[in-house]
Write an enzyme that holds these catalytic residues in place. Structure first.
Site, PDB file in Angstrom:
ATOM      1  N   LYS A 197      79.944 -80.970 -30.889  1.00  7.91           N
ATOM      2  CA  LYS A 197      80.648 -79.717 -30.867  1.00  7.91           C
ATOM      3  C   LYS A 197      79.676 -78.606 -31.015  1.00  7.91           C
ATOM      4  O   LYS A 197      78.817 -78.435 -32.242  1.00  7.91           O
ATOM      5  CB  LYS A 197      81.714 -79.676 -32.232  1.00  7.91           C
ATOM      6  N   ARG A 207      90.041 -68.447 -31.784  1.00  9.18           N
ATOM      7  CA  ARG A 207      89.830 -67.913 -33.018  1.00  9.18           C
ATOM      8  C   ARG A 207      90.838 -66.983 -33.388  1.00  9.18           C
ATOM      9  O   ARG A 207      91.419 -66.590 -34.264  1.00  9.18           O
ATOM     10  CB  ARG A 207      88.481 -67.658 -33.188  1.00  9.18           C
ATOM     11  N   LYS A 222      78.618 -70.198 -36.949  1.00  7.49           N
ATOM     12  CA  LYS A 222      78.796 -71.473 -37.238  1.00  7.49           C
ATOM     13  C   LYS A 222      77.617 -72.360 -37.228  1.00  7.49           C
ATOM     14  O   LYS A 222      77.685 -73.657 -36.941  1.00  7.49           O
ATOM     15  CB  LYS A 222      80.228 -72.225 -36.888  1.00  7.49           C
ATOM     16  N   GLU A 238      74.167 -87.211 -33.009  1.00  8.53           N
ATOM     17  CA  GLU A 238      75.725 -86.753 -33.593  1.00  8.53           C
ATOM     18  C   GLU A 238      76.653 -87.815 -33.186  1.00  8.53           C
ATOM     19  O   GLU A 238      77.544 -88.472 -34.155  1.00  8.53           O
ATOM     20  CB  GLU A 238      75.867 -85.477 -33.256  1.00  8.53           C
ATOM     21  N   LYS A 253      82.357 -80.821 -26.439  1.00  8.50           N
ATOM     22  CA  LYS A 253      83.161 -79.383 -26.691  1.00  8.50           C
ATOM     23  C   LYS A 253      82.067 -78.284 -26.731  1.00  8.50           C
ATOM     24  O   LYS A 253      81.102 -78.476 -27.501  1.00  8.50           O
ATOM     25  CB  LYS A 253      83.971 -79.460 -27.965  1.00  8.50           C
ATOM     26  N   SER A 279      88.818 -72.484 -24.987  1.00 10.39           N
ATOM     27  CA  SER A 279      89.564 -71.286 -24.757  1.00 10.39           C
ATOM     28  C   SER A 279      88.942 -70.197 -23.960  1.00 10.39           C
ATOM     29  O   SER A 279      89.176 -69.747 -22.835  1.00 10.39           O
ATOM     30  CB  SER A 279      90.031 -70.768 -25.960  1.00 10.39           C
ATOM     31  N   TYR A 318      94.025 -76.102 -21.756  1.00 13.38           N
ATOM     32  CA  TYR A 318      95.201 -75.493 -21.871  1.00 13.38           C
ATOM     33  C   TYR A 318      96.056 -75.220 -20.618  1.00 13.38           C
ATOM     34  O   TYR A 318      97.255 -74.991 -20.841  1.00 13.38           O
ATOM     35  CB  TYR A 318      94.645 -73.915 -22.391  1.00 13.38           C
TER      36      TYR A 318
HETATM   37  C1  PBG Z   1      87.389 -75.264 -35.140  1.00 17.80           C
HETATM   38  C2  PBG Z   1      88.004 -75.340 -34.113  1.00 17.80           C
HETATM   39  C3  PBG Z   1      87.709 -74.162 -32.967  1.00 17.80           C
HETATM   40  C4  PBG Z   1      88.076 -74.685 -31.876  1.00 17.80           C
HETATM   41  C5  PBG Z   1      88.776 -75.937 -32.061  1.00 17.80           C
HETATM   42  N1  PBG Z   1      88.769 -76.132 -33.419  1.00 17.80           N
HETATM   43  C6  PBG Z   1      86.894 -73.126 -32.905  1.00 17.80           C
HETATM   44  C7  PBG Z   1      85.639 -73.044 -33.776  1.00 17.80           C
HETATM   45  O1  PBG Z   1      84.863 -73.845 -33.864  1.00 17.80           O
HETATM   46  O2  PBG Z   1      85.485 -71.913 -34.553  1.00 17.80           O
HETATM   47  C8  PBG Z   1      87.852 -73.943 -30.484  1.00 17.80           C
HETATM   48  C9  PBG Z   1      88.726 -74.572 -29.299  1.00 17.80           C
HETATM   49  C10 PBG Z   1      88.477 -73.453 -28.347  1.00 17.80           C
HETATM   50  O3  PBG Z   1      88.019 -72.368 -28.186  1.00 17.80           O
HETATM   51  O4  PBG Z   1      89.586 -73.717 -27.130  1.00 17.80           O
HETATM   52  N2  PBG Z   1      87.924 -76.292 -36.215  1.00 17.80           N
END
Ligand code: PBG
Length: 327
Positions: A197, A207, A222, A238, A253, A279, A318
């Site tokens: 990720k 978010r 992050k 990882e 992701k 998203s 989505y």
């Molecule tokens: C955090 C999480 C995130 C998403 C899924 N789980 C956002 C982040 O890491 O801040 C994002 C998924 C998306 O943007 O569709 N646990």
């Protein structure tokens, strides 16, 4: 052009039957996972930028679950929207066995038992700062966070999650969750790890949807736990670590900009791989379609088959319902 070996590559592409026999990749509703957001309200409310996605009431989630099942989608990924008074620095609501997520899991399991339910494991919907874990002295406390995530996974598995999906990127969480599931007689619960990720800027609509946007104390990023977007080798390292710790499937992701990671992992592990079209990617396609710059469904289906070609056995999107209904 009349010299041996008389190669004409277009011969294979001239007619539908030739193209059908030579197709290397296929796409069906069975390849898709639909993410859904559930909130503790009576109404469904739209999420800016995410097409048909809504913050759903429990009743709304059950309706969407039935529609997804009818369209041939095998699983939902559930995310909670936690009310602000319930958010705090210890993320206590994450360990509430009667939380909105637990109630939604139970309701969907009762209504559509055949549908796979994937529960997100992370603390960002529950912390008042929006980080995925607990903070100590302004830093993410890795091991203390893993303890909470492990409890969270057990609670969600008992509430009806068939799979738990740690998306926090703390070290050692897959091993800890796997050991706890074994110890608590939940051996069949899958761990679908967000193994690679990235610290992407493509998560903005998500978010906003879970109310974790702009909440982080300190730098709004992050970067101390999610992967640097330029580091493919570190991503593979990882992901292979999560595989060794007992993950059953691995998620990469975001999706389309990171398909090289899916392809790299394909040759390094036999675990099934999942691509997550996040998203911000969803918002880009909807925005392009709205301005007449893209034909929504054909572009969506092209994006999805490209994830398959790269090596993904499933895709989180989505737009899963629209794609499944079109297929
Ligand atoms: C955090 C999480 C995130 C998403 C899924 N789980 C956002 C982040 O890491 O801040 C994002 C998924 C998306 O943007 O569709 N646990």
């Amino acid at each position: 052009m009349k010299t041996a070996p008389y190669t004409r590559d277009r011969r294979l592409r001239l007619t539908p039957w030739r193209r059908a026999l030579t197709a290397e990749t296929s796409l069906s509703p069975a390849d898709l996972i639909l993410p859904v957001f559930v909130h503790d309200e009576a109404e469904n409310t739209p999420i800016p930028g995410l097409g048909q996605a809504h913050r759903l009431s429990i009743k709304g989630v059950v309706e969407v679950a039935k529609a997804a099942h009818k369209a041939g989608i095998p699983a939902l990924a559930l995310f909670p929207v936690v009310k602000h008074p319930l958010k705090n620095s210890a993320a206590t609501e994450a360990l509430n066995a009667d939380s909105i997520l637990c109630r939604a899991l139970k309701a969907v399991k009762d209504a559509v038992p055949e549908l796979g339910l994937i529960a997100d494991i992370a603390l960002d919907p529950y912390t008042d700062h929006g980080h995925d874990g607990l903070l100590e002295n302004g830093q993410l406390a890795n091991d203390a966070t893993v303890d909470v995530l492990t409890q969270q996974a057990l609670i969600l598995a008992r509430a009806g999650a068939d799979a738990v999906a740690p998306s926090d990127m703390m070290d050692g969480r897959v091993a800890s969750i796997r050991a706890a599931l074994e110890a608590e007689s939940l051996p069949d619960t899958l761990i679908i790890s967000y193994a690679a990720k990235f610290a992407s800027r493509l998560y903005t609509p998500f978010r906003g949807a879970v109310g974790a946007g702009g909440l982080q104390a300190g730098p709004p990023d992050k970067l101390s736990y999610q992967l640097p977007p330029g580091n493919g080798r570190e991503a593979v390292k990882e992901a292979l670590r999560d595989a060794a710790e007992g993950a059953d499937m691995l998620i990469v992701k975001p999706g389309l900009p990171y398909l090289d990671i899916v392809a790299a992992l394909k040759s390094r592990t036999e675990l099934p791989l999942i691509s997550y079209i996040v998203s911000g990617e969803c918002a880009m396609l909807h925005a392009a379609a709205a301005m007449g710059a893209a034909d929504f469904l054909p572009v969506l289906l092209e994006q999805l088959i490209c994830c398959k070609r790269a090596g993904a056995s499933a895709i989180i999107t989505y737009d899963a319902l629209a794609a499944a209904q079109a297929l």
